[in-house]
Design a protein around this motif. Structure first.
Motif, mmCIF file in Angstrom:
data_model
loop_
_atom_site.group_PDB
_atom_site.id
_atom_site.type_symbol
_atom_site.label_atom_id
_atom_site.label_comp_id
_atom_site.label_asym_id
_atom_site.label_seq_id
_atom_site.Cartn_x
_atom_site.Cartn_y
_atom_site.Cartn_z
ATOM 1 N N ALA A 252 -7.777 19.293 -2.384
ATOM 2 C CA ALA A 252 -8.227 20.422 -1.554
ATOM 3 C C ALA A 252 -7.047 21.273 -1.103
ATOM 4 N N ASN A 253 -5.946 20.641 -0.742
ATOM 5 C CA ASN A 253 -4.743 21.391 -0.368
ATOM 6 C C ASN A 253 -4.253 22.227 -1.546
ATOM 7 N N LYS A 254 -4.350 21.663 -2.741
ATOM 8 C CA LYS A 254 -3.946 22.387 -3.947
ATOM 9 C C LYS A 254 -4.858 23.591 -4.185
ATOM 10 N N VAL A 255 -6.170 23.391 -4.015
ATOM 11 C CA VAL A 255 -7.133 24.473 -4.213
ATOM 12 C C VAL A 255 -6.917 25.587 -3.196
ATOM 13 N N LEU A 256 -6.697 25.208 -1.939
ATOM 14 C CA LEU A 256 -6.552 26.194 -0.859
ATOM 15 C C LEU A 256 -5.139 26.746 -0.738
ATOM 16 N N LYS A 257 -4.201 26.141 -1.478
ATOM 17 C CA LYS A 257 -2.802 26.597 -1.517
ATOM 18 C C LYS A 257 -2.142 26.570 -0.141
ATOM 19 N N ARG A 258 -2.506 25.596 0.641
ATOM 20 C CA ARG A 258 -1.874 25.400 1.952
ATOM 21 C C ARG A 258 -2.228 24.015 2.474
ATOM 22 N N GLN A 259 -1.640 23.665 3.581
ATOM 23 C CA GLN A 259 -1.902 22.364 4.195
ATOM 24 C C GLN A 259 -3.191 22.418 5.016
ATOM 25 N N ALA A 260 -4.284 22.491 4.344
ATOM 26 C CA ALA A 260 -5.572 22.498 5.038
ATOM 27 C C ALA A 260 -5.873 21.127 5.625
ATOM 28 N N PHE A 261 -5.390 20.073 4.952
ATOM 29 C CA PHE A 261 -5.589 18.701 5.420
ATOM 30 C C PHE A 261 -4.242 17.995 5.523
ATOM 31 N N ILE A 262 -3.984 17.436 6.661
ATOM 32 C CA ILE A 262 -2.810 16.591 6.864
ATOM 33 C C ILE A 262 -3.315 15.168 7.055
ATOM 34 N N TYR A 263 -2.797 14.233 6.291
ATOM 35 C CA TYR A 263 -3.303 12.874 6.374
ATOM 36 C C TYR A 263 -2.165 11.876 6.523
ATOM 37 N N SER A 264 -2.459 10.826 7.236
ATOM 38 C CA SER A 264 -1.489 9.757 7.434
ATOM 39 C C SER A 264 -2.172 8.421 7.215
ATOM 40 N N CYS A 265 -1.358 7.426 6.870
ATOM 41 C CA CYS A 265 -1.851 6.066 6.651
ATOM 42 C C CYS A 265 -1.220 5.160 7.699
ATOM 43 N N ARG A 266 -2.030 4.433 8.406
ATOM 44 C CA ARG A 266 -1.544 3.578 9.492
ATOM 45 C C ARG A 266 -2.060 2.158 9.335
ATOM 46 N N THR A 267 -1.285 1.223 9.838
ATOM 47 C CA THR A 267 -1.751 -0.148 10.021
ATOM 48 C C THR A 267 -1.628 -0.471 11.499
ATOM 49 N N LEU A 268 -2.247 -1.547 11.909
ATOM 50 C CA LEU A 268 -2.255 -1.872 13.334
ATOM 51 C C LEU A 268 -0.854 -2.112 13.872
ATOM 52 N N ASP A 269 0.034 -2.702 13.048
ATOM 53 C CA ASP A 269 1.387 -2.998 13.524
ATOM 54 C C ASP A 269 2.462 -2.127 12.888
ATOM 55 N N GLY A 270 2.056 -1.216 11.995
ATOM 56 C CA GLY A 270 3.026 -0.319 11.377
ATOM 57 C C GLY A 270 3.648 -0.834 10.100
ATOM 58 N N SER A 271 3.340 -2.061 9.702
ATOM 59 C CA SER A 271 3.896 -2.610 8.472
ATOM 60 C C SER A 271 3.170 -2.019 7.262
ATOM 61 N N ASP A 272 3.769 -2.182 6.075
ATOM 62 C CA ASP A 272 3.115 -1.698 4.863
ATOM 63 C C ASP A 272 1.760 -2.374 4.704
ATOM 64 N N ALA A 273 0.823 -1.650 4.109
ATOM 65 C CA ALA A 273 -0.543 -2.146 3.973
ATOM 66 C C ALA A 273 -0.707 -2.850 2.634
ATOM 67 N N LEU A 274 -1.251 -4.061 2.662
ATOM 68 C CA LEU A 274 -1.472 -4.840 1.458
ATOM 69 C C LEU A 274 -2.919 -4.700 1.016
ATOM 70 N N ALA A 275 -3.129 -4.212 -0.203
ATOM 71 C CA ALA A 275 -4.477 -3.999 -0.724
ATOM 72 C C ALA A 275 -5.030 -5.274 -1.342
ATOM 73 N N SER A 276 -6.322 -5.261 -1.605
ATOM 74 C CA SER A 276 -6.980 -6.441 -2.150
ATOM 75 C C SER A 276 -6.492 -6.785 -3.549
ATOM 76 N N ASN A 277 -5.917 -5.813 -4.272
ATOM 77 C CA ASN A 277 -5.414 -6.078 -5.617
ATOM 78 C C ASN A 277 -3.934 -6.444 -5.621
ATOM 79 N N GLY A 278 -3.329 -6.609 -4.445
ATOM 80 C CA GLY A 278 -1.929 -6.975 -4.349
ATOM 81 C C GLY A 278 -0.984 -5.799 -4.211
ATOM 82 N N GLY A 279 -1.486 -4.579 -4.385
ATOM 83 C CA GLY A 279 -0.641 -3.401 -4.233
ATOM 84 C C GLY A 279 -0.318 -3.112 -2.770
#
Length: 342
Positions: free
Chosen positions: A48-75
């Motif tokens: 969507a940001n690419k389509v609108l050619k600007r930062q229409a959406f700003i997103y962040s990824c958080r965990t409860l303690d700030g550590s890297d997030a471990l996915a169910s597939n090990g990533g």
């Protein structure tokens, strides 16, 4: 394997030049979250940001303690910090997956999630995120959905929530989706709310998502038999069986709801599926139970109750008769957490 989420700096427009309608989204990644669901939810924002050619959406990824997030597939996903730093996002998306019932939240963490959710414009439960939201009391008397593997447990644990067998459900500011690629439909729908259908269509086209779903479609929990040629009343009877697993309906109740006699329903099943309605109902319950045994870490007694069996021993006997192995053996073979086998 480490996965690094693309963020607002990936957009060519200089920082700070976004329009006043910039939308901030926070993804709360809980232990063992689904990478497929998360990627399906976050990628439409980048597009969507690419389509609108600007930062229409700003997103962040958080965990409860700030550590890297471990996915169910090990990533792993690199995070932007701890959740207590998030502020007031326009959308809070809670992402989880298998073993969500094992996620242990402290009282302080529960209070923080509720606070951020109350301050956010919208709240989304991705995949099994509805389980977390329901545990916080946020889905009482609300329409919601969850991945079909957890539907029966969810109904048992959170009866106050109105669980619907659909890909997406919205109720006020609360949105839930069944996970997987349904998260793509949910987020494209959210983009349409914010920036209109034309932008959402462009996002879907770039994502090669040509068959956008409204979200009201059923999840089709299990691909059992080819039911295309059976009478409509039989398909409705099977839907009733699938929707009433923890407290099975009697043959008379099913027949009444589809508008035929029990004897006619018996004849239909024998003619088209070569079994009685009761035998087919038992097959549905055992199929669902096997999915829960092999894909979750639910206790066996909880699976027995969720699938309408009178006791763990009754469940184990019926399971062994259907599959030739005990549920405990199947779980061990599937590689689920050994400590949760009961």
């Amino acid at each position: 394997m480490t996965v690094t989420a693309q963020r607002e700096e990936d957009v060519s427009e200089p920082a700070g030049s976004a329009g006043t309608d910039t939308v901030e989204i926070c993804f709360l990644l809980l232990d063992n979250f689904s990478l497929l669901s998360f990627a399906s939810a976050i990628e439409p924002l980048r597009i969507a940001n690419k389509v609108l050619k600007r930062q229409a959406f700003i997103y962040s990824c958080r965990t409860l303690d700030g550590s890297d997030a471990l996915a169910s597939n090990g990533g792993k996903v690199r995070t932007d910090g701890a959740f207590d730093d998030v502020g007031r996002p326009d959308l809070l998306a809670v992402c989880s997956s298998d073993d969500v019932e094992q996620v242990q939240l402290t009282g302080a963490q529960k209070a923080l999630i509720r606070q951020v959710a109350n301050q956010s414009g919208n709240v989304a439960g991705i995949c099994t995120g509805a389980y977390v939201l329901a545990g916080l009391g946020m889905l009482d008397n609300r329409n919601c959905t969850i991945h079909w593997e957890y539907a029966d447990l969810f109904r048992e644990i959170y009866p106050a929530a109105n669980l619907v067998d659909s890909l997406i459900q919205s109720d006020g500011k609360l949105m839930t989706c069944a996970g997987g690629t349904a998260a793509l439909d949910l987020m494209i729908g959210y983009i349409a709310q914010v920036h209109g259908g034309a932008v959402a269509c462009d996002v879907a086209e770039i994502a090669l998502h040509h068959d956008r779903r409204t979200g009201s479609e059923r999840q089709h929990m299990l691909q059992r038999d080819d039911l295309g040629m059976v009478p409509e009343r039989m398909r409705r009877a099977i839907d009733l069986m699938t929707d009433n697993v923890s407290e099975p309906l009697s043959l008379q109740q099913i027949a009444d709801r589809v508008g035929v006699s029990p004897r006619q329903l018996q004849r239909d099943f024998q003619k088209n599926l070569n079994c009685s309605p009761q035998e087919y109902y038992n097959k549905i319950r055992i199929d669902i139970a096997r999915q829960l045994v092999c894909r979750t870490s639910m206790r066996m007694i909880d699976i027995a109750v969720a699938c309408g069996f009178a006791s763990a021993s009754h469940f184990s006997n019926r399971y062994r008769a259907a599959h030739g192995n005990s549920p405990a053996w199947d779980r061990q073979q599937s590689g689920r957490i050994a400590g949760t086998i009961r």
